[in-house]
Design a protein around this motif. Structure first.
Motif, PDB file in Angstrom:
ATOM      1  N   ASN A  83       1.173  -1.082  -0.174  1.00 37.08           N
ATOM      2  CA  ASN A  83      -0.305   0.042  -0.017  1.00 37.08           C
ATOM      3  C   ASN A  83       0.620   1.186  -0.082  1.00 37.08           C
ATOM      4  O   ASN A  83       0.331   2.367  -0.417  1.00 37.08           O
ATOM      5  CB  ASN A  83      -1.071   0.010   1.046  1.00 37.08           C
ATOM      6  CG  ASN A  83      -2.134  -0.624   1.042  1.00 37.08           C
ATOM      7  OD1 ASN A  83      -2.220  -1.609  -0.246  1.00 37.08           O
ATOM      8  ND2 ASN A  83      -3.196  -0.910   2.205  1.00 37.08           N
ATOM      9  N   ILE A  84       1.642   1.184   0.011  1.00 44.29           N
ATOM     10  CA  ILE A  84       3.062   2.515   0.276  1.00 44.29           C
ATOM     11  C   ILE A  84       3.749   2.553  -1.114  1.00 44.29           C
ATOM     12  O   ILE A  84       3.671   3.248  -0.790  1.00 44.29           O
ATOM     13  CB  ILE A  84       4.272   1.945   1.596  1.00 44.29           C
ATOM     14  CG1 ILE A  84       4.672   3.812   1.586  1.00 44.29           C
ATOM     15  CG2 ILE A  84       5.299   1.178   1.265  1.00 44.29           C
ATOM     16  CD1 ILE A  84       6.042   3.773   2.971  1.00 44.29           C
ATOM     17  N   GLY A  85       3.212   1.508  -2.197  1.00 40.11           N
ATOM     18  CA  GLY A  85       4.182   1.569  -3.577  1.00 40.11           C
ATOM     19  C   GLY A  85       3.825   2.807  -3.947  1.00 40.11           C
ATOM     20  O   GLY A  85       4.435   3.868  -4.130  1.00 40.11           O
ATOM     21  N   PRO A  86       2.317   3.287  -4.275  1.00 42.05           N
ATOM     22  CA  PRO A  86       2.271   4.730  -4.973  1.00 42.05           C
ATOM     23  C   PRO A  86       2.280   5.623  -4.745  1.00 42.05           C
ATOM     24  O   PRO A  86       3.095   6.809  -5.725  1.00 42.05           O
ATOM     25  CB  PRO A  86       0.415   4.383  -5.003  1.00 42.05           C
ATOM     26  CG  PRO A  86       0.062   3.369  -4.348  1.00 42.05           C
ATOM     27  CD  PRO A  86       0.802   2.436  -4.113  1.00 42.05           C
ATOM     28  N   ALA A  87       2.998   5.991  -3.289  1.00 41.78           N
ATOM     29  CA  ALA A  87       2.911   7.350  -2.633  1.00 41.78           C
ATOM     30  C   ALA A  87       4.367   7.067  -3.114  1.00 41.78           C
ATOM     31  O   ALA A  87       4.978   8.280  -3.373  1.00 41.78           O
ATOM     32  CB  ALA A  87       2.692   7.207  -0.919  1.00 41.78           C
ATOM     33  N   TRP A  88       4.693   5.714  -2.471  1.00 43.56           N
ATOM     34  CA  TRP A  88       6.310   6.367  -2.439  1.00 43.56           C
ATOM     35  C   TRP A  88       7.129   6.103  -4.108  1.00 43.56           C
ATOM     36  O   TRP A  88       7.938   7.007  -4.251  1.00 43.56           O
ATOM     37  CB  TRP A  88       7.151   4.584  -2.327  1.00 43.56           C
ATOM     38  CG  TRP A  88       8.316   4.441  -3.093  1.00 43.56           C
ATOM     39  CD1 TRP A  88       9.170   2.826  -3.937  1.00 43.56           C
ATOM     40  CD2 TRP A  88       9.279   4.418  -1.790  1.00 43.56           C
ATOM     41  NE1 TRP A  88      10.294   2.619  -3.718  1.00 43.56           N
ATOM     42  CE2 TRP A  88      11.232   3.732  -2.276  1.00 43.56           C
ATOM     43  CE3 TRP A  88       9.913   5.956  -1.339  1.00 43.56           C
ATOM     44  CZ2 TRP A  88      12.323   4.418  -2.935  1.00 43.56           C
ATOM     45  CZ3 TRP A  88      11.930   6.329  -0.881  1.00 43.56           C
ATOM     46  CH2 TRP A  88      12.261   5.131  -1.905  1.00 43.56           C
ATOM     47  N   LEU A  89       6.092   5.390  -5.313  1.00 40.65           N
ATOM     48  CA  LEU A  89       6.771   6.233  -6.910  1.00 40.65           C
ATOM     49  C   LEU A  89       6.109   7.326  -7.166  1.00 40.65           C
ATOM     50  O   LEU A  89       7.779   7.868  -7.634  1.00 40.65           O
ATOM     51  CB  LEU A  89       5.818   5.122  -7.418  1.00 40.65           C
ATOM     52  CG  LEU A  89       5.985   3.715  -7.789  1.00 40.65           C
ATOM     53  CD1 LEU A  89       5.084   2.557  -8.463  1.00 40.65           C
ATOM     54  CD2 LEU A  89       7.493   3.269  -7.953  1.00 40.65           C
ATOM     55  N   ALA A  90       5.379   7.827  -6.527  1.00 34.45           N
ATOM     56  CA  ALA A  90       4.895   9.478  -6.278  1.00 34.45           C
ATOM     57  C   ALA A  90       6.269  10.220  -6.257  1.00 34.45           C
ATOM     58  O   ALA A  90       6.390  11.440  -7.270  1.00 34.45           O
ATOM     59  CB  ALA A  90       3.797   9.340  -5.765  1.00 34.45           C
ATOM     60  N   PHE A  91       6.618   9.594  -5.121  1.00 30.30           N
ATOM     61  CA  PHE A  91       7.954  10.630  -4.486  1.00 30.30           C
ATOM     62  C   PHE A  91       9.170  10.507  -5.173  1.00 30.30           C
ATOM     63  O   PHE A  91       9.961  11.013  -5.872  1.00 30.30           O
ATOM     64  CB  PHE A  91       7.526  10.432  -3.435  1.00 30.30           C
ATOM     65  CG  PHE A  91       7.563  10.769  -2.303  1.00 30.30           C
ATOM     66  CD1 PHE A  91       6.646  12.565  -2.019  1.00 30.30           C
ATOM     67  CD2 PHE A  91       6.369  10.055  -0.862  1.00 30.30           C
ATOM     68  CE1 PHE A  91       6.172  12.932  -0.871  1.00 30.30           C
ATOM     69  CE2 PHE A  91       5.809  10.833  -0.349  1.00 30.30           C
ATOM     70  CZ  PHE A  91       5.559  12.403  -0.052  1.00 30.30           C
ATOM     71  N   ARG A  92       9.370   9.439  -5.801  1.00 30.45           N
ATOM     72  CA  ARG A  92      10.931   8.544  -6.764  1.00 30.45           C
ATOM     73  C   ARG A  92      10.405   9.796  -7.962  1.00 30.45           C
ATOM     74  O   ARG A  92      11.209  10.642  -8.465  1.00 30.45           O
ATOM     75  CB  ARG A  92      10.016   8.160  -6.221  1.00 30.45           C
ATOM     76  CG  ARG A  92      11.700   7.215  -6.903  1.00 30.45           C
ATOM     77  CD  ARG A  92      11.967   5.522  -7.139  1.00 30.45           C
ATOM     78  NE  ARG A  92      11.355   5.696  -8.398  1.00 30.45           N
ATOM     79  CZ  ARG A  92      10.755   3.944  -9.066  1.00 30.45           C
ATOM     80  NH1 ARG A  92      10.860   3.075  -7.980  1.00 30.45           N
ATOM     81  NH2 ARG A  92       9.953   4.264  -9.727  1.00 30.45           N
ATOM     82  N   ASP A  93       8.945   9.997  -8.483  1.00 38.83           N
ATOM     83  CA  ASP A  93       9.016  10.236 -10.035  1.00 38.83           C
ATOM     84  C   ASP A  93       8.708  12.360  -9.648  1.00 38.83           C
ATOM     85  O   ASP A  93       8.624  12.727 -10.049  1.00 38.83           O
ATOM     86  CB  ASP A  93       7.840   9.968 -10.459  1.00 38.83           C
ATOM     87  CG  ASP A  93       7.728   8.248 -10.736  1.00 38.83           C
ATOM     88  OD1 ASP A  93       9.821   8.030 -11.098  1.00 38.83           O
ATOM     89  OD2 ASP A  93       6.874   7.422 -10.867  1.00 38.83           O
TER      90      ASP A  93
END
Ligand code: HEM
Ligand code: HEM
Length: 177
Positions: free
Chosen positions: A40-50
């Motif tokens: 569940n942390i995946g989408p926010a993690w990807l957003a921060f990374r991008d």
């Protein structure tokens, strides 16, 4: 090498303390939650990374993962302190060397999990270090296998070998041999 107690070191307790037992089960629930809900942390993690802004629900889910994970770290510090000061009861007599080695190795991996997972996660999340996130990500199957071995071991002790190993992680009182 010797099984004797070194001078000045307290003899091994006959049971875990209530605090050790409570911490074990609260942390077990937290670890299961973290592993099952980890993605569940995946989408926010990807957003921060991008460099994009995560959706509010994704950020909330990420914050829950971070908060529970930091909680695991805080409890791990207390738990390790209690393990060092109170100790742990010895494994049941008559176990094979292989069984003892597996039990100790799995416990060592589980201690590593409760310390290293929050640290690698925090370095990834707060420090933006991608390699720490990758290590954190690939630890998942290791945790699943270690917990599975641990649970099977506990159930075999209880139902097949009929030792008090599971009971002593449920109730703190002294058990007869
Ligand atoms: C015992 C504590 C923890 C456990 C067991 C745990 C477990 C997990 C799991 C299973 C995933 C999903 C991996 C996947 O399949 O993609 C994940 C992802 C992640 N966690 Fe944790 N976590 C813990 C603590 C933390 C903490 C404290 C933080 C941050 C402060 C954190 C940050 C992250 C990040 C950034 C990801 C995404 C990384 C990626 O997938 O590359 N975790 N965690
Ligand atoms: C899911 C996360 C879990 C973690 C991180 C974990 C961790 C640990 C650790 C590190 C120990 C060793 C304590 C010591 O002597 O220093 C331990 C003991 C124990 N655990 Fe777990 N555990 C988990 C789940 C479970 C579950 C689900 C069960 C039940 C089936 C269980 C049953 C036991 C028992 C019976 C002991 C006592 C072993 C003994 O006295 O030799 N654990 N656990």
């Amino acid at each position: 090498m010797s099984a004797n107690v070194a001078p000045g070191v307290a003899a091994r307790p006959t049971s875990y303390s209530s605090a050790q037992i409570m911490l074990h089960w609260v942390m077990a629930a937290m670890i299961v939650f973290q592993v099952v809900m980890g993605e569940n942390i995946g989408p926010a993690w990807l957003a921060f990374r991008d460099g994009t802004t995560p959706a509010e629900a994704d950020l909330f889910a990420a914050n829950v993962h971070v908060a529970v994970g930091m909680g695991v770290f805080a409890l791990a510090v207390i738990r390790i302190f209690l393990r060092v000061t109170h100790g742990a009861p010895p494994l049941p007599a008559g176990q094979s060397r292989l069984q003892t080695t597996i039990a100790h190795a799995v416990h060592a991996i589980l201690y590593l999990v409760i310390v290293a997972m929050p640290i690698s996660g925090a370095i990834a999340w707060f420090g933006g270090v991608e390699i720490a996130g990758t290590v954190h990500h690939f630890a998942k199957p290791v945790i699943v296998i270690a917990v599975a071995l641990h649970v099977v071991g506990a159930l075999v002790q209880h139902f097949v070998k009929k030792t008090d190993v599971l009971r002593r992680m449920i109730r703190p009182e002294r058990h007869a041999a």
